[in-house]
Design a protein around this motif. Structure first.
Motif, short mmCIF file in Angstrom:
data_model
loop_
_atom_site.label_atom_id
_atom_site.label_comp_id
_atom_site.label_asym_id
_atom_site.label_seq_id
_atom_site.Cartn_x
_atom_site.Cartn_y
_atom_site.Cartn_z
N PRO A 287 2.33 -7.18 -5.29
CA PRO A 287 2.84 -6.45 -4.17
C PRO A 287 2.48 -5.18 -3.93
O PRO A 287 2.10 -4.78 -2.78
N ILE A 288 2.31 -4.31 -4.89
CA ILE A 288 1.87 -2.79 -4.72
C ILE A 288 0.38 -2.78 -4.43
O ILE A 288 0.16 -2.10 -3.47
N ASN A 290 -1.41 -5.20 -3.18
CA ASN A 290 -1.47 -5.90 -1.69
C ASN A 290 -1.05 -4.85 -0.50
O ASN A 290 -1.66 -4.70 0.29
N MET A 291 -0.07 -4.16 -0.80
CA MET A 291 0.29 -2.98 0.17
C MET A 291 -0.84 -1.86 0.42
O MET A 291 -1.12 -1.37 1.36
N ARG A 292 -1.34 -1.73 -0.86
CA ARG A 292 -2.26 -0.64 -0.90
C ARG A 292 -3.63 -1.13 -0.14
O ARG A 292 -4.34 -0.45 0.79
N TYR A 294 -3.86 -4.28 1.71
CA TYR A 294 -3.79 -5.04 3.11
C TYR A 294 -2.54 -4.31 3.91
O TYR A 294 -2.63 -4.98 5.27
N GLY A 295 -1.76 -3.64 3.55
CA GLY A 295 -0.67 -3.25 4.07
C GLY A 295 0.46 -3.94 4.19
O GLY A 295 1.14 -4.04 5.19
N SER A 296 0.51 -4.91 3.32
CA SER A 296 1.45 -5.89 3.26
C SER A 296 1.86 -6.33 1.84
O SER A 296 0.68 -6.32 1.00
N LEU A 297 2.97 -6.74 1.76
CA LEU A 297 3.13 -7.18 0.29
C LEU A 297 2.81 -8.52 -0.24
O LEU A 297 2.21 -8.67 -1.40
#
Length: 375
Positions: A287-288, A290-292, A294-297
């Motif tokens: 999750p972290i 991916n957010m960094r 792709y901008g999504s969880l």
């Protein structure tokens, strides 16, 4: 500086490849393509018919075909069956300018402008099939089009060679305009119904196996050194047992063949993530991460509906790595795709490049389609 053992390995592989093509009566070339992230890829070319060369061959431009191998394989897979049967040779005889790619880490592409794969192993082998699809394949295609002066080429990919085609054209959509037609031979993408039971079971522990392997420096599969298996000093653990099982499964899948080439354990981990999730998505960092990234969880799925190329997806019902239902689903999502079942029930995943009757069941059809689309 590359060490002596690495140089011996590279020269040996290169010599055997060129020797095999020459023994079969075909003039061949080897081209080096350096990617934007520093990998040096070997690109093989067969520009003429058998026993032709630069002096006696016609000078007229030829349509171009690019062939991409599968996971743990190399360009030899397309000449393995020899004259009269191998796809690369049949295409050359049909009047095509034939190019065969070799992905990073594999046959004669185990090179980098800075990284030594025998020393800086973790850095060199930190790539998945997405890196091959978004860097290796498009940059080889650009090189081919520049050398030949052609605006487009035809694409043929077996197994992971189909995977990277799907990745490239869904992310770098401009390559839809550079490919005239495509034939995917058991091209692995959607994995909702992945058929191999053992690999499906191992995929549940994908992240655990991958983390254990990288921690212990086991990042290359079937490489030239004794680096493919855990060291005897590593204590027996659940993680080691799972990794041993995976490596045994890989060995049983591919056996021993001149077509084999090294691959990254991360390529297997990426497939494992998708098998576990029953989807076709980008590398999952958590999750972290991916957010960094792709901008999504969640890691986003590859949107293959963006692929507009005239594509034929060839498949077989006896494939242990690709289910018929997933092929049909993919061809329904891609706007200009269709599926074609091989007319032998026992035809397997590797038969696409090793079965003598592949010419009759597959290659003749492909060449006829290429001839029609090249008119």
């Amino acid at each position: 500086m590359e060490n002596a053992r690495f140089l011996i390995y590279q020269v040996g592989i290169y010599y055997e490849t060129i020797k095999r093509t020459g023994q079969d009566g075909y003039y061949s070339e080897s081209h080096a393509v350096t990617t934007s992230d520093g990998y040096i890829l070997d690109l093989q070319r067969i520009p003429f018919r058998r026993f032709e060369n630069e002096e006696n061959a016609p000078k007229t431009p030829k349509p171009v075909v690019f062939l991409m191998h599968g996971l743990q394989s190399n360009s030899v897979s397309y000449i393995f069956l020899g004259p009269d049967l191998a796809l690369a040779y049949l295409l050359a005889e049909a009047g095509y300018d034939v190019w065969m790619g070799n992905a990073r880490g594999g046959l004669n592409s185990r090179r980098h402008v800075q990284l030594n794969p025998d020393v800086e192993r973790n850095a060199f082998f930190d790539y998945s099939f997405e890196d091959i699809g978004t860097k290796d394949v498009p940059e080889m295609i650009d090189y081919i089009l520049k050398v030949t002066g052609q605006p487009q080429l035809h694409y043929i990919g077996h197994s992971q060679g189909g995977t990277v085609f799907l990745v490239m054209n869904s992310i770098r959509t401009e390559y839809n305009q550079k490919i005239k037609s495509a034939h995917l031979l058991a091209g692995v993408g959607y994995m909702e119904h992945f058929p191999n039971r053992l690999l499906r079971a191992l995929a549940i522990s994908t992240n655990l196996i991958y983390s254990f392997a990288v921690t212990h420096g086991i990042v290359e599969v079937l490489g030239p050194a004794e680096t493919n298996e855990p060291s005897p000093e590593i204590a027996d653990t659940t993680e080691k047992g799972l990794l041993d099982t995976l490596l045994d499964a890989i060995t049983s899948l591919f056996g021993e063949s001149e077509m084999l080439a090294p691959a990254s354990i991360k390529q297997y981990a990426h497939f494992g993530q998708n098998i576990r999730a029953k989807t076709f998505k980008r590398w999952d960092y958590g999750p972290i991460g991916n957010m960094r990234t792709y901008g999504s969880l969640r890691a986003p799925s590859y949107d293959i509906s963006k692929i507009t190329i005239n594509t034929t997806m060839h498949y077989t019902v006896s494939d242990d790595l690709l289910d018929e239902r997933d092929v049909i689903k993919m061809s329904s999502v891609m706007p200009n795709a269709r599926n074609r079942k091989i007319a032998r029930e026992s035809f397997t995943h590797t038969d696409f490049v090793v079965a003598p009757d592949a010419k009759e069941l597959l290659y003749d059809y492909i060449i006829e389609e290429l001839n029609n689309s090249s008119k």
